[in-house]
Design a protein around this motif. Structure first.
Motif, PDB file in Angstrom:
ATOM      1  N   TRP A  72       0.841  -1.196   0.000  1.00 18.42           N
ATOM      2  CA  TRP A  72       0.000   0.000   0.000  1.00 18.42           C
ATOM      3  C   TRP A  72       0.876   1.246   0.000  1.00 18.42           C
ATOM      4  O   TRP A  72       1.933   1.267   0.638  1.00 18.42           O
ATOM      5  N   SER A  73       0.429   2.272  -0.682  1.00 21.53           N
ATOM      6  CA  SER A  73       1.106   3.569  -0.632  1.00 21.53           C
ATOM      7  C   SER A  73       0.058   4.657  -0.799  1.00 21.53           C
ATOM      8  O   SER A  73      -0.953   4.471  -1.477  1.00 21.53           O
ATOM      9  N   ILE A  74       0.302   5.773  -0.166  1.00 19.48           N
ATOM     10  CA  ILE A  74      -0.647   6.873  -0.201  1.00 19.48           C
ATOM     11  C   ILE A  74      -0.197   7.892  -1.244  1.00 19.48           C
ATOM     12  O   ILE A  74       1.006   8.090  -1.460  1.00 19.48           O
ATOM     13  N   LEU A  75      -1.166   8.488  -1.933  1.00 25.16           N
ATOM     14  CA  LEU A  75      -0.861   9.577  -2.861  1.00 25.16           C
ATOM     15  C   LEU A  75      -0.889  10.873  -2.051  1.00 25.16           C
ATOM     16  O   LEU A  75      -1.938  11.496  -1.875  1.00 25.16           O
ATOM     17  N   SER A  76       0.252  11.259  -1.560  1.00 25.28           N
ATOM     18  CA  SER A  76       0.304  12.349  -0.578  1.00 25.28           C
ATOM     19  C   SER A  76      -0.141  13.689  -1.148  1.00 25.28           C
ATOM     20  O   SER A  76      -0.603  14.552  -0.405  1.00 25.28           O
ATOM     21  N   SER A  77      -0.010  13.882  -2.451  1.00 23.98           N
ATOM     22  CA  SER A  77      -0.330  15.188  -3.034  1.00 23.98           C
ATOM     23  C   SER A  77      -1.780  15.297  -3.497  1.00 23.98           C
ATOM     24  O   SER A  77      -2.216  16.373  -3.908  1.00 23.98           O
ATOM     25  N   LEU A  78      -2.536  14.189  -3.444  1.00 19.89           N
ATOM     26  CA  LEU A  78      -3.900  14.195  -3.971  1.00 19.89           C
ATOM     27  C   LEU A  78      -4.905  13.873  -2.874  1.00 19.89           C
ATOM     28  O   LEU A  78      -4.659  13.018  -2.020  1.00 19.89           O
ATOM     29  N   THR A  79      -6.033  14.548  -2.909  1.00 17.58           N
ATOM     30  CA  THR A  79      -7.114  14.300  -1.955  1.00 17.58           C
ATOM     31  C   THR A  79      -8.454  14.419  -2.675  1.00 17.58           C
ATOM     32  O   THR A  79      -8.541  14.957  -3.786  1.00 17.58           O
ATOM     33  N   MET A  80      -9.499  13.922  -2.028  1.00 18.79           N
ATOM     34  CA  MET A  80     -10.855  14.122  -2.520  1.00 18.79           C
ATOM     35  C   MET A  80     -11.357  15.490  -2.048  1.00 18.79           C
ATOM     36  O   MET A  80     -11.115  15.873  -0.900  1.00 18.79           O
ATOM     37  N   PRO A  81     -12.039  16.246  -2.898  1.00 18.78           N
ATOM     38  CA  PRO A  81     -12.576  17.537  -2.450  1.00 18.78           C
ATOM     39  C   PRO A  81     -13.523  17.391  -1.268  1.00 18.78           C
ATOM     40  O   PRO A  81     -13.501  18.184  -0.336  1.00 18.78           O
ATOM     41  N   ARG A  82     -14.373  16.359  -1.310  1.00 19.25           N
ATOM     42  CA  ARG A  82     -15.296  16.068  -0.210  1.00 19.25           C
ATOM     43  C   ARG A  82     -15.345  14.562  -0.038  1.00 19.25           C
ATOM     44  O   ARG A  82     -15.817  13.849  -0.925  1.00 19.25           O
ATOM     45  N   PRO A  83     -14.856  14.035   1.074  1.00 20.97           N
ATOM     46  CA  PRO A  83     -14.915  12.589   1.285  1.00 20.97           C
ATOM     47  C   PRO A  83     -16.366  12.101   1.261  1.00 20.97           C
ATOM     48  O   PRO A  83     -17.234  12.684   1.909  1.00 20.97           O
ATOM     49  N   THR A  84     -16.617  11.041   0.515  1.00 19.31           N
ATOM     50  CA  THR A  84     -17.971  10.516   0.380  1.00 19.31           C
ATOM     51  C   THR A  84     -17.974   9.007   0.561  1.00 19.31           C
ATOM     52  O   THR A  84     -16.942   8.351   0.455  1.00 19.31           O
ATOM     53  N   TYR A  85     -19.135   8.472   0.820  1.00 22.33           N
ATOM     54  CA  TYR A  85     -19.356   7.028   0.766  1.00 22.33           C
ATOM     55  C   TYR A  85     -20.754   6.779   0.216  1.00 22.33           C
ATOM     56  O   TYR A  85     -21.572   7.698   0.124  1.00 22.33           O
ATOM     57  N   PHE A  86     -21.014   5.537  -0.178  1.00 19.43           N
ATOM     58  CA  PHE A  86     -22.270   5.193  -0.846  1.00 19.43           C
ATOM     59  C   PHE A  86     -22.454   5.999  -2.125  1.00 19.43           C
ATOM     60  O   PHE A  86     -23.581   6.247  -2.557  1.00 19.43           O
ATOM     61  N   HIS A  87     -21.347   6.450  -2.724  1.00 17.05           N
ATOM     62  CA  HIS A  87     -21.418   7.175  -3.987  1.00 17.05           C
ATOM     63  C   HIS A  87     -21.477   6.172  -5.144  1.00 17.05           C
ATOM     64  O   HIS A  87     -21.374   4.963  -4.944  1.00 17.05           O
ATOM     65  N   ALA A  88     -21.626   6.683  -6.362  1.00 19.70           N
ATOM     66  CA  ALA A  88     -21.549   5.856  -7.571  1.00 19.70           C
ATOM     67  C   ALA A  88     -20.369   6.338  -8.392  1.00 19.70           C
ATOM     68  O   ALA A  88     -20.223   7.542  -8.628  1.00 19.70           O
ATOM     69  N   ALA A  89     -19.512   5.413  -8.820  1.00 13.96           N
ATOM     70  CA  ALA A  89     -18.311   5.801  -9.554  1.00 13.96           C
ATOM     71  C   ALA A  89     -18.065   4.820 -10.692  1.00 13.96           C
ATOM     72  O   ALA A  89     -18.439   3.642 -10.618  1.00 13.96           O
ATOM     73  N   ALA A  90     -17.440   5.307 -11.750  1.00 12.54           N
ATOM     74  CA  ALA A  90     -17.139   4.469 -12.910  1.00 12.54           C
ATOM     75  C   ALA A  90     -15.946   5.068 -13.638  1.00 12.54           C
ATOM     76  O   ALA A  90     -15.633   6.255 -13.502  1.00 12.54           O
ATOM     77  N   MET A  91     -15.274   4.216 -14.422  1.00 15.55           N
ATOM     78  CA  MET A  91     -14.126   4.643 -15.228  1.00 15.55           C
ATOM     79  C   MET A  91     -14.410   4.334 -16.692  1.00 15.55           C
ATOM     80  O   MET A  91     -14.927   3.257 -17.023  1.00 15.55           O
ATOM     81  N   ASN A  92     -14.085   5.274 -17.585  1.00 11.34           N
ATOM     82  CA  ASN A  92     -14.221   4.991 -19.011  1.00 11.34           C
ATOM     83  C   ASN A  92     -12.888   4.505 -19.581  1.00 11.34           C
ATOM     84  O   ASN A  92     -11.883   4.415 -18.867  1.00 11.34           O
ATOM     85  N   GLU A  93     -12.889   4.195 -20.874  1.00 11.64           N
ATOM     86  CA  GLU A  93     -11.704   3.608 -21.485  1.00 11.64           C
ATOM     87  C   GLU A  93     -10.537   4.589 -21.573  1.00 11.64           C
ATOM     88  O   GLU A  93      -9.396   4.177 -21.790  1.00 11.64           O
ATOM     89  N   ARG A  94     -10.797   5.864 -21.415  1.00 20.83           N
ATOM     90  CA  ARG A  94      -9.719   6.867 -21.451  1.00 20.83           C
ATOM     91  C   ARG A  94      -9.027   7.016 -20.106  1.00 20.83           C
ATOM     92  O   ARG A  94      -8.130   7.841 -19.952  1.00 20.83           O
ATOM     93  N   GLY A  95      -9.474   6.241 -19.104  1.00 24.53           N
ATOM     94  CA  GLY A  95      -8.861   6.323 -17.792  1.00 24.53           C
ATOM     95  C   GLY A  95      -9.399   7.445 -16.936  1.00 24.53           C
ATOM     96  O   GLY A  95      -8.773   7.829 -15.944  1.00 24.53           O
ATOM     97  N   GLU A  96     -10.581   7.990 -17.284  1.00 23.48           N
ATOM     98  CA  GLU A  96     -11.212   9.036 -16.476  1.00 23.48           C
ATOM     99  C   GLU A  96     -12.125   8.381 -15.437  1.00 23.48           C
ATOM    100  O   GLU A  96     -12.987   7.581 -15.785  1.00 23.48           O
ATOM    101  N   ILE A  97     -11.949   8.737 -14.187  1.00 26.20           N
ATOM    102  CA  ILE A  97     -12.834   8.271 -13.118  1.00 26.20           C
ATOM    103  C   ILE A  97     -13.879   9.350 -12.858  1.00 26.20           C
ATOM    104  O   ILE A  97     -13.544  10.513 -12.630  1.00 26.20           O
ATOM    105  N   TRP A  98     -15.138   8.951 -12.900  1.00 28.42           N
ATOM    106  CA  TRP A  98     -16.246   9.858 -12.616  1.00 28.42           C
ATOM    107  C   TRP A  98     -16.976   9.342 -11.377  1.00 28.42           C
ATOM    108  O   TRP A  98     -17.300   8.161 -11.289  1.00 28.42           O
ATOM    109  N   THR A  99     -17.218  10.215 -10.422  1.00 29.11           N
ATOM    110  CA  THR A  99     -17.916   9.821  -9.202  1.00 29.11           C
ATOM    111  C   THR A  99     -19.049  10.809  -8.938  1.00 29.11           C
ATOM    112  O   THR A  99     -18.868  12.031  -9.033  1.00 29.11           O
TER     113      THR A  99
END
Length: 480
Positions: free
Chosen positions: A378-405
């Motif tokens: 495991w390693s943490i991405l120290s420079s990146l964070t979520m704008p607002r921590p969420t749970y029970f969200h819906a998320a998906a990734m397209n073929e271009r490598g974009e994550i949408w939540t």
């Protein structure tokens, strides 16, 4: 060096294109193939004809042709022109950035428990739950929403056929070719209605079909995981509110024949626990890894020991993982998300764990984590964070490598007159996106083009426009 020079030329041109409307002529677009990268560049010669704002007519034979500078200096108060968003506003694409719809009046109601998939052109979300409040009763959403990436527009799609009615939260969902596969789920009260039918939505026709799984059927559950491997669909884990399992079922999609290939295992963290729900599953080299999830006592499973199901031997085992040297292991969680990230890695974010003392769910922090399958580390991405921590969200990734939540639950704190802090769970409908890899140059050029438009709906209102501009068909097909 040639690629960099070409991109710089394109960037300069894009800065000049701040306005766009149907009076532009000779807007030429072409492709150049350099080192197997397609670079889309725009060369513009603008000749305005029949401009109602000036009540003058210009032709190719006219001796007075407005320059780009004179066009840009026109008064912005003209009714047929408006300033486009700066197409070159610097953004770090490798972090979550809020994506704001062009028309904010049409968007999904805040929700949680829904699921999402992403095609090349759209994010699709199905279902969801909203609890009762002082102004609203609890709601289950029998809704299919589509967010078009290029138009930045939500559309509530109308569907036909036999689709899910009562099981609209914590279902499992994935994309198979051009079909949306939905299994399980629950209604409200949770666990009261549970399904083991497989629903299939044809995304082109917006038509649902219900299919019965043959032979060894999975139990009706919600919070299960679904994985695709060629023509095989794997369904594992889940609960009906009383019994939790970690069974594994293999469904051959062409025949819908199902085999029970894995049995529920005993958890090593708590011997009294068996089974999980709302975990994340990932297929790596013919092995299914489980990440987190919850159990019957409310436990959220940690990440020091990961359950692994080997598809060849059809047995469960555990692998011991290595912590981040500074930040140790990620916080135990459920209701989170995991997606592929670079070679032999996944990225994890969001989720919550249950506090037995306060009898409530606590959202985990805003950190993003990486798990390396080769190093089991495991390693943490120290420079990146979520704008607002969420749970029970819906998320998906397209073929271009974009994550949408989209959506989910956020926890907001507030103090009363006695300085006692109270925590409120709030459902949101905010949409965030991040890139897990650098977009290729054609995608960057396409985004610059879109950001240069004062009104993206012109691409819908004038369907032949993009063909006349010689925009490649793969981009034209994203506009619908």
């Amino acid at each position: 060096m040639l690629e960099l020079t070409t991109l710089m030329i394109f960037t300069w041109l894009t800065l000049r294109v701040r306005y766009f409307h149907n009076y532009f002529k000779d807007f030429v677009l072409f492709d150049i193939d350099i080192n197997n990268n397609v670079i889309v560049r725009w060369l513009c010669s603008f000749i305005m004809t029949n401009d109602p704002a000036t009540n003058q007519k210009s032709t190719r034979q006219s001796s007075t042709i407005p320059t780009m500078d004179s066009f840009l200096n026109m008064k912005q108060s003209k009714s047929n022109l408006c300033s486009a968003t700066n197409p070159l506003t610097p953004n770090n694409l490798m972090q979550f950035i809020e994506n704001i719809p062009i028309d904010s009046s049409s968007k999904p109601h805040p929700r949680s428990g829904h699921r999402a998939v992403a095609t090349e052109s759209d994010l699709w979300i199905w279902g969801g739950y909203y609890p009762s409040s002082d102004t609203e009763q609890e709601r289950m959403f029998q809704e299919l929403w589509r967010y078009n990436f290029a138009l930045r527009q939500w559309t509530l799609e109308q569907t036909t056929g036999d689709g899910p009615i009562l099981t609209l939260a914590s279902h499992s969902m994935c994309l198979f070719r051009n079909y949306l596969l939905v299994f399980g789920g629950t209604g409200f009260p949770f666990g009261h209605h549970v399904s083991n039918d497989l629903f299939v939505l044809d995304l082109k026709r917006r038509h649902w079909k219900r299919f019965r799984i043959h032979d060894q059927q999975p139990q009706p559950v919600y919070g299960a995981s679904m994985l695709l491997n060629d023509d095989h669909l794997y369904i594992l884990c889940g609960t009906n509110s009383w019994i939790y399992n970690s069974d594994v079922f293999d469904i051959h999609l062409p025949t819908l024949k199902c085999k029970h290939i894995g049995n529920t295992f005993d958890e090593i963290e708590d011997p009294s626990e068996t089974g999980r729900y709302r975990q994340e599953a990932y297929l790596h080299k013919n092995q299914i890894f489980l990440f987190g999830g919850g159990g019957v006592s409310g436990i959220s499973y940690s990440f020091e020991h990961l359950p692994v199901f080997d598809l060849a031997t059809q047995h469960w085992s555990y692998v011991h993982t290595n912590p981040d040297p500074v930040h140790n292991f990620p916080t135990a969680r459920k209701f989170h998300s995991i997606f592929p990230f670079h070679n032999n890695q996944v990225i994890m974010f969001g989720g919550a764990h249950f506090n037995r003392t306060t009898n409530r769910h606590i959202v985990v922090n805003d950190r993003l984590w990486i798990f390396n399958f080769e190093k089991l580390e495991w390693s943490i991405l120290s420079s990146l964070t979520m704008p607002r921590p969420t749970y029970f969200h819906a998320a998906a990734m397209n073929e271009r490598g974009e994550i949408w939540t989209h959506g989910g639950v956020v926890v907001e704190s507030r103090s009363n007159d006695n300085n006692n802090i109270h925590y409120n769970e709030t459902r949101i409908t905010t949409l965030y996106a991040m890139h897990t890899r650098v977009p290729n140059l054609s995608e960057l050029a396409w985004n610059y083009f879109l950001n240069s438009l004062p009104d993206r709906t012109c691409l819908i209102k004038q369907p032949k426009l993009m063909t006349q501009l010689h925009i490649p068909p793969r981009f034209i097909e994203r506009i619908h």
